[in-house]
Design a protein around this motif. Sequence first.
Motif, short mmCIF file in Angstrom:
data_model
loop_
_atom_site.label_atom_id
_atom_site.label_comp_id
_atom_site.label_asym_id
_atom_site.label_seq_id
_atom_site.Cartn_x
_atom_site.Cartn_y
_atom_site.Cartn_z
N ASN A 4 0.25 9.63 -2.57
CA ASN A 4 0.90 10.26 -1.42
C ASN A 4 1.98 11.22 -1.90
O ASN A 4 3.06 10.82 -2.34
N LYS A 5 1.69 12.52 -1.83
CA LYS A 5 2.61 13.53 -2.36
C LYS A 5 3.96 13.49 -1.64
O LYS A 5 5.02 13.60 -2.27
N GLU A 6 3.94 13.34 -0.30
CA GLU A 6 5.20 13.31 0.45
C GLU A 6 6.03 12.09 0.05
O GLU A 6 7.26 12.17 -0.04
N HIS A 7 5.36 10.99 -0.18
CA HIS A 7 6.08 9.78 -0.59
C HIS A 7 6.69 9.97 -1.97
O HIS A 7 7.85 9.59 -2.22
N VAL B 201 9.86 11.91 -1.73
CA VAL B 201 11.02 11.12 -1.28
C VAL B 201 11.61 10.32 -2.44
O VAL B 201 12.83 10.22 -2.59
N VAL B 202 10.74 9.74 -3.29
CA VAL B 202 11.22 8.96 -4.43
C VAL B 202 11.95 9.86 -5.42
O VAL B 202 13.03 9.52 -5.93
N HIS B 203 11.36 11.05 -5.71
CA HIS B 203 12.03 12.02 -6.58
C HIS B 203 13.43 12.33 -6.06
O HIS B 203 14.42 12.32 -6.81
N HIS B 204 13.53 12.63 -4.78
CA HIS B 204 14.82 13.01 -4.18
C HIS B 204 15.82 11.87 -4.26
O HIS B 204 17.01 12.09 -4.51
N PHE B 205 15.35 10.66 -4.03
CA PHE B 205 16.25 9.51 -4.09
C PHE B 205 16.86 9.37 -5.49
O PHE B 205 18.08 9.22 -5.66
N ILE B 206 16.02 9.42 -6.53
CA ILE B 206 16.52 9.23 -7.89
C ILE B 206 17.44 10.38 -8.30
O ILE B 206 18.50 10.16 -8.90
N ASN B 207 17.07 11.62 -7.94
CA ASN B 207 17.92 12.75 -8.29
C ASN B 207 19.25 12.71 -7.56
O ASN B 207 20.29 13.10 -8.10
N ARG B 208 19.22 12.22 -6.31
CA ARG B 208 20.46 12.15 -5.53
C ARG B 208 21.40 11.07 -6.06
O ARG B 208 22.60 11.27 -6.15
N ARG C 78 0.83 -1.20 0.00
CA ARG C 78 0.00 0.00 0.00
C ARG C 78 0.85 1.24 0.00
O ARG C 78 1.86 1.32 0.68
N ARG C 79 0.44 2.24 -0.76
CA ARG C 79 1.19 3.48 -0.83
C ARG C 79 1.04 4.30 0.44
O ARG C 79 1.76 5.26 0.64
N THR C 80 0.09 3.89 1.30
CA THR C 80 -0.08 4.64 2.55
C THR C 80 0.98 4.29 3.56
O THR C 80 1.13 4.97 4.57
N GLU C 81 1.76 3.20 3.31
CA GLU C 81 2.83 2.86 4.24
C GLU C 81 3.91 3.93 4.20
O GLU C 81 4.28 4.39 3.13
N PRO C 82 4.41 4.32 5.36
CA PRO C 82 5.48 5.32 5.38
C PRO C 82 6.73 4.78 4.71
O PRO C 82 6.98 3.58 4.71
N PRO C 83 7.55 5.68 4.12
CA PRO C 83 8.82 5.24 3.54
C PRO C 83 9.66 4.53 4.59
O PRO C 83 9.72 4.95 5.73
N GLY C 84 10.30 3.41 4.14
CA GLY C 84 11.18 2.68 5.05
C GLY C 84 10.52 1.47 5.65
O GLY C 84 11.19 0.64 6.25
N GLN C 85 9.19 1.33 5.56
CA GLN C 85 8.52 0.17 6.12
C GLN C 85 8.10 -0.77 5.00
O GLN C 85 7.92 -0.39 3.86
N LEU D 1 11.34 2.13 -0.44
CA LEU D 1 10.42 3.18 -0.87
C LEU D 1 9.30 2.66 -1.77
O LEU D 1 8.18 3.19 -1.74
N VAL D 2 9.59 1.67 -2.62
CA VAL D 2 8.60 1.15 -3.55
C VAL D 2 8.64 -0.37 -3.48
O VAL D 2 9.46 -0.95 -2.78
N THR D 3 7.77 -1.03 -4.24
CA THR D 3 7.74 -2.49 -4.22
C THR D 3 9.02 -3.05 -4.84
O THR D 3 9.70 -2.39 -5.63
N GLU D 4 9.29 -4.30 -4.51
CA GLU D 4 10.50 -4.91 -5.07
C GLU D 4 10.38 -5.10 -6.58
O GLU D 4 11.37 -4.98 -7.31
N LYS D 5 9.18 -5.37 -7.07
CA LYS D 5 9.02 -5.51 -8.51
C LYS D 5 9.36 -4.20 -9.22
O LYS D 5 10.06 -4.20 -10.24
#
Length: 685
Positions: A225-228, A231-238, A66-73, A196-200
């Motif tokens: 989830n905009k905040e999520h 986080v994904v945007h920042h990860f890829i850009n970093r 679920r996308r409602t799960e916080p990042p990292g879980q 951050l996202v599913t393994e697939k």
Amino acid sequence: MLPSFSYLTEHAGFRGTIKNSPSDFVVTELEVPELFLRDTRAELLQRTSEAPPAQSSQCPREPKRRRTEPPGQGAPACPRDAAGGGCAATPGKSESEGDPELRAGLGEACPLESLLGKPVSELLNKFACDLKDTWGLENNADAGTREFSLGPRLDKKIRADLHSAVRQKFPFLVTVTRDNEMIVKGNPDYRELCQLVTEKETNDFFKFLDAKLENSTFSFEPDGNKEHRKVVHHFINRKFGKLLETKSFTVTDVNDQPNMSITVRFREKSWSRKRSAGGFQEKQDVYTAFTLQKENLETLEAIGLLAAELDILPSDFSYTGIKDKKAITLQPMIVKKVTPERLKEIGNKMEKKGMKIFNIRPAYQHLRLGQLKGNHFDIVVRDLQHHSHDSSADLKERISEAMKSVETKGFVNYYGPQRFGQGQIVQTDQIGLALLNEKMVKAVKLFFTPEDTDDPVNNAKRYFLQTEDAKGTLVMLPEFKVREKMLLRALNRYGVNHEGCTKAWLNIPHSLRIFYVHAYCSKIWNEAASYRLKTYGSKVVEGDLVCLEENGESISLNDKVHVVTASEESANKYSIYQVVLPMVGHSVKYPSNKVGQWYHERLSKDELELCKFRVSPLHLNIPGCYRLILKTVQNLSYFLESSEKEIKIEDNHLNDLKVSLHISFDLDPSCYATVCLREIMKCNF
């Protein structure tokens, strides 16, 4: 060829000549690998260019987190049966998916076994799965430090192939090179994205990243989830900002509701082409597939001519097997760094040199030796006669009897004459033995031993043996003699001594170095097979080795091979068609009967101990494998034809007519048509 070796069948046979002309011996690879269209033989001859159809392999979809799960879980664990990464799904939202030229083959796992061998490949699989298991454990400090060594790999092309193959099969692994040793370890970026996202999605993202397909994009699953998303945007850009750029787009989710999704694409500057004086410079990672028809040319000689014309290296060509010289052969090939248009341009020039090029189209990656599915043969046997001891028999009856016998029982699976350099003064197995004994200078001298002909190549070889003048010999050799020139360049630099000759052998590709050693191993196998049949016949006896897998073509693991017990012999549990013999190497087991003793005595004659099948100075590792003693022929058909077309071939006329036999059949990979014909006709060629 095999003058005193055993036959399997007992029919009388007949005499005749083969390869009177190249058109009398036509060889066509049976099935084209997945990178190619599955053309029929007729189509291979008729078509000149066509793009391959899209290939796809459906994988079970992983349950979505679920996308409602916080990042990292919710980081997924690796199920034991998925560790190998064998089910490689293509990115679900990639725009390049519809382009068959670019996507063909991406759904197939890279054949690591052909590069590493099955034992090392299985150890890598275990390492990969164990690593993923540790990722599922909290606070496991060991997860980021685990490593697996693939051993030293001095050949840059082999290292590049391994880097690509490991990444394609295991996107969660990375490979690094330390002093020519290849190390595999976990990819921390993959692990972080899995948080951050599913393994697939993570799996597909890294496959998209590794493929680097121009103008392609990749989209993550819809995410409200905009905040999520941030986080994904920042990860890829970093992590990948210099290569990739991201943007959120409105999409329709599985419930037909508007939602937001992150789309990734390569930055334009990463695909820009360098300007050259003549215009745009072609990219260096393009692959072009084609079918090569050659006549009266060795495969490596044909590649040398093509490479010289295209101004590339012979190593830029890949193929699945070596084909006969004295024949017309058709086989798929892939060339790197050459566009389809450029390949089409040289077609007319190549025809003058005995080659034709068909089915030119883009491909995704190169081919590997051993990938072929088998070969089809169309052969004409001329000047049919009885054997001298059988002159009173009816020739037509003898032919029919021979065909039925071999179609029913098969033939002894010997290696054929082209494996050893048919008709040459020095055969390839002699060079292989010198390399195994680390007699590097002797191996070079054997390699340059000339034939009894007066032509530029043999004159150059004579000059080298007389003078050891590598530089002068280089000038005398034609351009297409690629192997000779590779050796000579190194000899000119390092000298014709043990060290210089060692470096010279290292200067040719690994696949060519090991070719000579495999020729020696093949010779020993042939002798062992003949001894086995003379000693025990077609009965499976105690101590024999049998293959436990059906249709085993390349048997490399000891646990697939079983030693027959006394009780199994008494019960006739196994068939002679399951019996295998080892190709000598350091990791095979030998029969525990008279045949095993024969191996030990035969190798001792050549000053080889069983543990010595590693030539460290040349980076050659020969673990050995197993080969079935007997093989069967498929789709066998034949007809007789008289040179006097108006005369019918009747039973009472055949002995007095000049008759040709037309034979057509299919053989499995690594089987030799000349060996099958030897069994049919009961004569050596």
